[in-house]
Motif scaffolding. Structure first.
Motif, PDB file in Angstrom:
ATOM      1  N   GLY A  35      38.475 101.673  65.021  1.00  0.00           N
ATOM      2  CA  GLY A  35      38.211 101.670  63.585  1.00  0.00           C
ATOM      3  C   GLY A  35      37.090 102.614  63.214  1.00  0.00           C
ATOM      4  N   SER A  40      43.175 104.170  62.554  1.00  0.00           N
ATOM      5  CA  SER A  40      43.490 102.880  61.929  1.00  0.00           C
ATOM      6  C   SER A  40      44.730 102.228  62.541  1.00  0.00           C
ATOM      7  CB  SER A  40      43.677 103.058  60.430  1.00  0.00           C
ATOM      8  OG  SER A  40      44.738 103.949  60.160  1.00  0.00           O
ATOM      9  N   ALA A  43      43.626 100.638  65.781  1.00  0.00           N
ATOM     10  CA  ALA A  43      42.747  99.510  65.451  1.00  0.00           C
ATOM     11  C   ALA A  43      43.562  98.309  64.974  1.00  0.00           C
ATOM     12  CB  ALA A  43      41.739  99.927  64.387  1.00  0.00           C
ATOM     13  N   GLY A  44      44.569  98.552  64.160  1.00  0.00           N
ATOM     14  CA  GLY A  44      45.395  97.456  63.665  1.00  0.00           C
ATOM     15  C   GLY A  44      46.201  96.791  64.757  1.00  0.00           C
TER      16      GLY A  44
END
Length: 67
Positions: A35, A40, A43-44
């Motif tokens: 992140g 992203s 990270a998700g």
């Protein structure tokens, strides 16, 4: 605690290392670092995996308390 109950508790596979919680923390740290780096998607996905592993850990923890 009787010897039989002690032997039964010692043979539970849930008490052999705590792998789910360790991997959950690893994926959580990976998600935080990804992140900060701006990834992203990674990270998700890492956060989703960490969430699933924590839920599995909690379910196994409650089951081991009830046994």
């Amino acid at each position: 605690m009787t010897a039989l109950a002690g032997a039964a508790l010692a043979s539970l596979p849930l008490q052999s290392g705590g792998g789910f919680l360790w991997y959950a923390v690893v994926f959580l740290v990976l998600a935080i670092l990804a992140g900060f780096a701006g990834f992203s998607g990674v990270a998700g996905i890492s956060m989703g995996i960490a969430r699933i592993l924590v839920l599995i850990f909690l379910v196994l923890f409650v089951v081991s308390l009830l046994l």
